[in-house]
Design a protein around this motif. Structure first.
Motif, mmCIF file in Angstrom:
data_model
loop_
_atom_site.group_PDB
_atom_site.id
_atom_site.type_symbol
_atom_site.label_atom_id
_atom_site.label_comp_id
_atom_site.label_asym_id
_atom_site.label_seq_id
_atom_site.Cartn_x
_atom_site.Cartn_y
_atom_site.Cartn_z
ATOM 1 N N TYR A 153 59.324 45.164 22.158
ATOM 2 C CA TYR A 153 58.279 44.507 21.377
ATOM 3 C C TYR A 153 57.005 44.356 22.192
ATOM 4 N N ASP A 154 55.879 44.731 21.570
ATOM 5 C CA ASP A 154 54.563 44.565 22.180
ATOM 6 C C ASP A 154 53.630 44.112 21.066
ATOM 7 N N SER A 155 53.039 42.918 21.205
ATOM 8 C CA SER A 155 52.211 42.354 20.138
ATOM 9 C C SER A 155 51.023 43.232 19.800
ATOM 10 N N VAL A 156 50.634 44.109 20.702
ATOM 11 C CA VAL A 156 49.497 44.980 20.434
ATOM 12 C C VAL A 156 49.801 45.959 19.297
ATOM 13 N N ASN A 157 51.099 46.112 18.997
ATOM 14 C CA ASN A 157 51.511 47.038 17.928
ATOM 15 C C ASN A 157 51.708 46.355 16.581
ATOM 16 N N ASN A 158 51.386 45.073 16.497
ATOM 17 C CA ASN A 158 51.543 44.365 15.219
ATOM 18 C C ASN A 158 50.710 45.046 14.129
ATOM 19 N N ASN A 159 51.307 45.109 12.923
ATOM 20 C CA ASN A 159 50.681 45.740 11.753
ATOM 21 C C ASN A 159 50.487 47.245 11.924
ATOM 22 N N LYS A 160 51.278 47.836 12.795
ATOM 23 C CA LYS A 160 51.261 49.288 12.978
ATOM 24 C C LYS A 160 52.663 49.843 12.740
ATOM 25 N N LEU A 161 52.716 51.116 12.390
ATOM 26 C CA LEU A 161 54.012 51.770 12.236
ATOM 27 C C LEU A 161 54.593 52.053 13.613
ATOM 28 N N VAL A 162 55.820 51.586 13.800
ATOM 29 C CA VAL A 162 56.477 51.736 15.101
ATOM 30 C C VAL A 162 57.818 52.440 14.900
ATOM 31 N N HIS A 163 58.083 53.404 15.763
ATOM 32 C CA HIS A 163 59.388 54.070 15.772
ATOM 33 C C HIS A 163 60.173 53.534 16.951
ATOM 34 N N TYR A 164 61.370 53.032 16.667
ATOM 35 C CA TYR A 164 62.201 52.507 17.741
ATOM 36 C C TYR A 164 63.663 52.844 17.466
ATOM 37 N N SER A 165 64.426 52.964 18.532
ATOM 38 C CA SER A 165 65.845 53.300 18.453
ATOM 39 C C SER A 165 66.638 52.303 19.274
ATOM 40 N N GLY A 166 67.873 52.097 18.868
ATOM 41 C CA GLY A 166 68.740 51.194 19.613
ATOM 42 C C GLY A 166 69.999 50.900 18.839
ATOM 43 N N ASN A 167 70.836 50.047 19.388
ATOM 44 C CA ASN A 167 72.082 49.652 18.743
ATOM 45 C C ASN A 167 71.834 48.468 17.817
ATOM 46 N N ILE A 168 72.325 48.581 16.586
ATOM 47 C CA ILE A 168 72.093 47.540 15.592
ATOM 48 C C ILE A 168 73.201 46.494 15.646
ATOM 49 N N THR A 169 72.809 45.224 15.591
ATOM 50 C CA THR A 169 73.776 44.120 15.610
ATOM 51 C C THR A 169 73.379 43.088 14.562
ATOM 52 N N THR A 170 74.339 42.298 14.147
ATOM 53 C CA THR A 170 74.086 41.216 13.198
ATOM 54 C C THR A 170 75.246 40.233 13.238
ATOM 55 N N ASN A 171 74.963 39.015 12.831
ATOM 56 C CA ASN A 171 76.023 38.015 12.679
ATOM 57 C C ASN A 171 76.523 37.954 11.243
ATOM 58 N N VAL A 188 78.046 50.499 8.180
ATOM 59 C CA VAL A 188 77.444 50.777 9.480
ATOM 60 C C VAL A 188 78.053 49.793 10.470
ATOM 61 N N PRO A 189 78.904 50.250 11.377
ATOM 62 C CA PRO A 189 79.511 49.327 12.341
ATOM 63 C C PRO A 189 78.447 48.704 13.253
ATOM 64 N N VAL A 190 78.670 47.481 13.673
ATOM 65 C CA VAL A 190 77.763 46.879 14.649
ATOM 66 C C VAL A 190 77.798 47.714 15.921
ATOM 67 N N ASN A 191 76.674 47.732 16.596
ATOM 68 C CA ASN A 191 76.455 48.516 17.820
ATOM 69 C C ASN A 191 76.328 50.019 17.560
ATOM 70 N N THR A 192 76.152 50.400 16.274
ATOM 71 C CA THR A 192 75.840 51.786 15.971
ATOM 72 C C THR A 192 74.397 52.078 16.386
ATOM 73 N N SER A 193 74.163 53.231 16.975
ATOM 74 C CA SER A 193 72.814 53.631 17.357
ATOM 75 C C SER A 193 72.047 54.096 16.126
ATOM 76 N N VAL A 194 70.882 53.491 15.874
ATOM 77 C CA VAL A 194 70.058 53.849 14.722
ATOM 78 C C VAL A 194 68.625 54.078 15.185
ATOM 79 N N SER A 195 67.868 54.762 14.349
ATOM 80 C CA SER A 195 66.460 55.039 14.616
ATOM 81 C C SER A 195 65.664 54.640 13.390
ATOM 82 N N VAL A 196 64.590 53.861 13.579
ATOM 83 C CA VAL A 196 63.858 53.273 12.462
ATOM 84 C C VAL A 196 62.360 53.467 12.651
ATOM 85 N N ILE A 197 61.658 53.727 11.552
ATOM 86 C CA ILE A 197 60.204 53.676 11.516
ATOM 87 C C ILE A 197 59.828 52.582 10.523
#
Length: 199
Positions: free
Chosen positions: A28-46, A184-193
């Protein structure tokens, strides 16, 4: 884009748009607020999603329900000035409820579907430094079967992933149900824009 453009050109333009307008950043970088961001990582939720049959810790769960039903087919024929329509019926597994009340011949009734297909989404999930909301999760399509080994003995389970519920009021299988789930199992690697908002 114009509807008569070649598909390849359309794809190239989309790629150029993404390259020019989307920022790749896995933190996360606040300079990218209100911009389209592509990020990848493992998804988790409670979140725990599900129904009366299944509950699982997952951000995305899709339920598919099929019922054994009658399906009507019409066959038109003509001879000289005479025209006729013949109707035939076959049994099918269908995810969509077929209204047997509209059939042209009686004797092919089936019950209403007591449960239907449904998509479940968590209110939010985490992908490394980013929190994604339900609108982003709606775009994630689960492809992994949810195995139901823990339900064996309680329900009839087919292929480890399908609940089979017979219609006890029928002797020809009509009204039987098959229920399956993908997730989608938790800790699955996903890519989002997505559009980055304030933390």
């Amino acid at each position: 884009f114009g509807c008569d453009e070649p598909i390849g050109l359309h794809t190239i333009k989309k790629a150029k748009f993404i390259k020019s307008n989307v920022i790749s950043d896995n933190s996360y970088d606040s300079v990218n607020n209100n911009k389209l961001v592509h990020y990848s990582g493992n998804i988790t939720t409670n979140a725990v999603l599900g129904d009366n049959y299944v509950r699982d810790n997952t951000p995305v769960l899709d339920r598919t329900v099929k019922m054994y039903q009658w399906e009507e087919h019409s066959h038109k024929s003509s001879s000289g000035h005479s025209r006729s329509t013949r109707y035939t019926y076959k049994k099918v597994w269908s995810e969509h409820e077929i209204n047997s009340a509209h059939f042209n011949r009686s004797g092919h009734d089936h019950p209403k579907m007591p449960i239907k297909s449904k998509d479940f989404r968590a209110n939010s999930a985490q992908i490394d430094d980013f929190t994604v909301d339900r609108s982003v999760l709606k775009a994630l399509e689960p492809i992994q079967d949810l195995y139901l080994d823990n339900l064996i003995g309680k329900y009839a389970i087919e292929d480890r992933s399908v609940i089979f519920i017979p219609n006890k009021l029928s002797n020809n299988g009509i009204g039987d149900l098959k229920i399956s789930y993908k997730y989608v199992p938790v800790n699955t690697s996903v890519s989002v824009i997505a559009m980055q908002a304030k933390d």
